[in-house]
Design a protein around this motif. Structure first.
Motif, mmCIF file in Angstrom:
data_model
loop_
_atom_site.group_PDB
_atom_site.id
_atom_site.type_symbol
_atom_site.label_atom_id
_atom_site.label_comp_id
_atom_site.label_asym_id
_atom_site.label_seq_id
_atom_site.Cartn_x
_atom_site.Cartn_y
_atom_site.Cartn_z
ATOM 1 N N TRP A 1 1.004 -1.104 -0.036
ATOM 2 C CA TRP A 1 -0.113 0.011 -0.102
ATOM 3 C C TRP A 1 0.870 1.124 0.121
ATOM 4 N N ASP A 2 0.325 2.479 -0.335
ATOM 5 C CA ASP A 2 1.067 3.589 -0.695
ATOM 6 C C ASP A 2 1.095 4.714 0.295
ATOM 7 N N TRP A 3 -0.347 4.884 1.038
ATOM 8 C CA TRP A 3 -0.523 5.879 1.722
ATOM 9 C C TRP A 3 -1.524 5.421 2.809
ATOM 10 N N PHE A 4 -1.296 5.848 4.136
ATOM 11 C CA PHE A 4 -2.065 5.779 5.142
ATOM 12 C C PHE A 4 -2.874 6.833 5.529
ATOM 13 N N ILE A 5 -4.109 6.786 5.739
ATOM 14 C CA ILE A 5 -5.230 7.810 5.920
ATOM 15 C C ILE A 5 -5.999 7.515 7.285
ATOM 16 N N ASN A 6 -5.887 8.308 8.112
ATOM 17 C CA ASN A 6 -6.515 8.376 9.547
ATOM 18 C C ASN A 6 -7.889 8.913 9.453
ATOM 19 N N LEU A 7 -8.984 8.345 9.884
ATOM 20 C CA LEU A 7 -10.108 8.841 9.679
ATOM 21 C C LEU A 7 -10.877 8.602 11.055
ATOM 22 N N SER A 8 -12.055 9.355 11.293
ATOM 23 C CA SER A 8 -12.785 8.857 12.325
ATOM 24 C C SER A 8 -14.367 8.812 11.965
ATOM 25 N N ALA A 9 -15.204 8.390 12.626
ATOM 26 C CA ALA A 9 -16.365 8.182 12.274
ATOM 27 C C ALA A 9 -17.175 9.252 11.863
ATOM 28 N N SER A 10 -16.648 10.378 12.257
ATOM 29 C CA SER A 10 -17.211 11.707 12.029
ATOM 30 C C SER A 10 -16.799 12.312 10.858
ATOM 31 N N ASP A 11 -15.977 11.807 9.976
ATOM 32 C CA ASP A 11 -15.434 12.308 8.733
ATOM 33 C C ASP A 11 -16.244 11.543 7.613
ATOM 34 N N TYR A 12 -16.197 12.438 6.423
ATOM 35 C CA TYR A 12 -16.779 11.646 5.209
ATOM 36 C C TYR A 12 -16.335 12.154 4.039
ATOM 37 N N PRO A 13 -16.272 11.451 3.059
ATOM 38 C CA PRO A 13 -15.272 11.548 1.663
ATOM 39 C C PRO A 13 -16.122 12.678 0.928
ATOM 40 N N LEU A 14 -15.473 13.453 0.331
ATOM 41 C CA LEU A 14 -16.236 14.228 -0.733
ATOM 42 C C LEU A 14 -16.074 13.971 -2.243
ATOM 43 N N VAL A 15 -15.422 12.883 -2.348
ATOM 44 C CA VAL A 15 -14.865 12.347 -3.586
ATOM 45 C C VAL A 15 -14.863 10.919 -3.615
ATOM 46 N N THR A 16 -14.925 10.148 -4.915
ATOM 47 C CA THR A 16 -15.126 8.743 -4.921
ATOM 48 C C THR A 16 -13.661 8.128 -4.777
ATOM 49 N N GLN A 17 -13.469 7.004 -4.607
ATOM 50 C CA GLN A 17 -12.272 6.337 -4.341
ATOM 51 C C GLN A 17 -11.535 6.214 -5.700
ATOM 52 N N ASP A 18 -12.269 5.970 -6.750
ATOM 53 C CA ASP A 18 -11.781 6.223 -8.110
ATOM 54 C C ASP A 18 -11.120 7.461 -8.635
ATOM 55 N N ASP A 19 -11.898 8.608 -8.132
ATOM 56 C CA ASP A 19 -11.247 9.886 -8.080
ATOM 57 C C ASP A 19 -9.820 9.881 -7.399
ATOM 58 N N LEU A 20 -9.692 9.473 -6.101
ATOM 59 C CA LEU A 20 -8.680 9.512 -5.328
ATOM 60 C C LEU A 20 -7.724 8.807 -5.503
ATOM 61 N N ILE A 21 -7.759 7.405 -6.434
ATOM 62 C CA ILE A 21 -6.602 6.702 -6.666
ATOM 63 C C ILE A 21 -6.182 7.189 -7.998
ATOM 64 N N HIS A 22 -7.253 7.507 -8.796
ATOM 65 C CA HIS A 22 -6.630 8.204 -10.068
ATOM 66 C C HIS A 22 -5.664 9.631 -9.933
ATOM 67 N N THR A 23 -6.267 10.335 -9.126
ATOM 68 C CA THR A 23 -5.149 11.687 -8.750
ATOM 69 C C THR A 23 -4.091 11.171 -8.187
ATOM 70 N N PHE A 24 -4.021 10.475 -7.287
ATOM 71 C CA PHE A 24 -2.758 10.010 -6.349
ATOM 72 C C PHE A 24 -1.826 8.979 -7.264
#
Ligand SMILES: *[C@@H]1O[C@H](CO)[C@@H](O)[C@H](O)[C@H]1NC(C)=O
Ligand SMILES: *[C@@H]1O[C@H](CO)[C@@H](O)[C@H](O)[C@H]1NC(C)=O
Ligand SMILES: *[C@@H]1O[C@H](CO)[C@@H](O)[C@H](O)[C@H]1NC(C)=O
Ligand SMILES: *[C@@H]1O[C@H](CO)[C@@H](O)[C@H](O)[C@H]1NC(C)=O
Ligand SMILES: *[C@@H]1O[C@H](CO)[C@@H](O)[C@H](O)[C@H]1NC(C)=O
Length: 418
Positions: free
Chosen positions: A169-192
């Motif tokens: 894996w390439d990046w570690f992302i730390n989130l909590s239950a009160s976080d929410y994404p504003l993009v799809t994972q396809d968007d994120l994988i594509h950009t990164f």
């Protein structure tokens, strides 16, 4: 590219690992069971709820290794919550799901056993999770004190599990239950996929301001380190001086860290991450300083620090202890920030439905966010198709704007560790 080389070199290792992990895991789980059977309070789960099925082949992870296309990045998520967070956490996890990624879920010790068991059940009961086997629950929950060093310990614990599960894996992302994404994972994988894999997104500054006297000098004790019941941190009267052996940095507790940097922090071949961890044991709000201070005092990692936390967080004026809870009225500003994540949200707030409908491809009812991997008719994502197929949408364009501003510009270097 360097990353390419590393990967093809890793490929044979990964196939071996399919056998090595179950052996290592089962002896580990066995040892763990022996220990926990002596401990009355413990739930008799294995260490990770999904580990019992770890020797099943995991088709998705293996097949993608054989693909000749340039490798797309993978994210390793920690999504954590506390008492009463089960449904929020579940909704967030499903909005973040992609078969390429890894997920570690953690409900801390304050949440009741039933809630934690229900999470384990839901993960086990999900057909896609069962096939791909990339979602794990830390069923031996940690005691986590808000603002205390146990929060950092919990994050490092998740990092260590993720490193043990896979090197791929390439990046570690730390989130909590009160976080929410504003993009799809396809968007994120594509950009990164077009970013250097060694970048860490970590908001930081050395201008401590009021924090120097209120944070750096006072000494605290976190009872979460040694008590079985949760109680808040307390202060001791003695104060300490500002450090001279290293420079203090502070910033946001939300971050996206490169695997390289996570290894540096967890493995500890250099003593800095360990010494700082001990220093931060008595530091109030250590999650807002530990990783910042480590990265900015390690010369080899300074050039990889991007001064941004990739979150939209709104503070009241003047700022209160907690950020402003986001609602539908915040949506335009939130979207214009071009960031991948936002916080914090109330459970099932209407703004989350708006995000689902407008930014996450119209997903309903906690279903998966539609992506290139989805198969199974009617956009249902009931089967896993080609995990290397991406369908980036408008979210990828927003992210590209953000990356142009924070990575592909002079701001990247000029905002580094200052
Ligand atoms: C794990 O492997 C053993 C032996 O190969 C097999 O008997 C067992 O059913 C496997 N477990 C799972 C969950 O696939
Ligand atoms: C999930 O649970 C339901 C009801 O308990 C059961 O009918 C179903 O078969 C389960 N699905 C999986 C994939 O375990
Ligand atoms: C990681 O995420 C949690 C949210 O659950 C947050 O409170 C914490 O401060 C974060 N950062 C670190 C360094 O632990
Ligand atoms: C980070 O990765 C890029 C691209 O692979 C490389 O050019 C750069 O030198 C690396 N930076 C450091 C500090 O290792
Ligand atoms: C959402 O799920 C509930 C129960 O699982 C179901 O009754 C409802 O019809 C679903 N709604 C949509 C829009 O699919």
């Amino acid at each position: 590219m360097e990353t390419l080389k590393t990967r093809s070199h890793l490929a044979p290792l990964m196939t071996e690992k399919r056998w090595a992990i179950p052996i290592a895991m089962s002896s580990f789980v066995f040892a763990f069971l022996v220990i926990t059977s002596l401990n009355i309070g413990s739930t008799m789960n294995s260490f990770f709820s999904a580990s019992s099925s770890f020797n099943r082949t995991s088709p998705v992870f293996v097949e993608s290794k054989l693909s000749s296309e340039p490798p797309l990045p993978r994210f390793a998520y920690l999504v954590s919550g506390s008492k009463g967070d089960l449904d929020r956490l579940w909704r967030t996890v499903r909005s973040l799901y992609h078969p390429r990624n890894l997920y570690i879920l953690h409900l801390d010790l304050e949440s009741p056993v039933e809630e934690r068991d229900e999470l384990v059940y839901r993960v086990g009961n999900d057909t896609i999770f069962a096939v791909v086997q990339n979602v794990f629950v830390i069923s031996k929950a940690n005691m986590v004190t808000y603002r205390g060093p146990t929060m950092v310990a919990n994050t490092l614990h998740a990092c260590a599990i993720l490193l043990k599960k896979s090197k791929d894996w390439d990046w570690f992302i730390n989130l909590s239950a009160s976080d929410y994404p504003l993009v799809t994972q396809d968007d994120l994988i594509h950009t990164f996929s077009s970013l250097p894999r060694n970048l860490s997104f970590i908001e930081h500054t050395s201008r401590l301001g009021w924090k120097e006297s209120k944070r750096a000098k006072p000494l605290i004790i976190d009872p979460g380190l040694y008590k079985s019941k949760k109680s808040d941190v307390f202060w001791i009267t003695e104060k300490r001086e500002t450090p001279t052996a290293f420079k203090l940095f502070t910033g946001s507790a939300w971050m996206v860290l490169s695997r390289e940097f996570v290894e540096y922090c967890v493995w500890g071949w250099d003593n800095l991450p360990r010494t700082l961890l001990m220093y931060y044991t008595n530091f109030i709000s250590s999650p807002e300083g530990y990783f910042q201070t480590v990265i900015c005092n390690a010369p080899e990692y300074i050039p990889t620090a991007v001064n941004h936390d990739l979150h939209y967080i709104a503070w009241d004026v003047p700022p209160k202890q907690h950020p402003h809870t986001l609602s539908v009225a915040d949506a335009p500003r939130m979207i214009n920030a071009n960031v991948p994540f936002a916080r914090k949200f109330n459970r099932d707030d209407p703004v989350l439905d708006k995000i689902d409908a407008e930014l996450l491809g119209g997903r309903r009812n906690y279903s998966f966010v539609y992506g290139g991997w989805c198969e199974g008719g009617g956009g249902a994502c009931s089967k896993v198709g080609d995990v290397n197929k991406l369908q980036p949408g408008p979210g990828a364009q927003r992210l590209a704007k953000l990356m142009n501003r924070i990575v592909w510009s002079k701001a990247f270097v000029s905002n580094q560790c200052r």
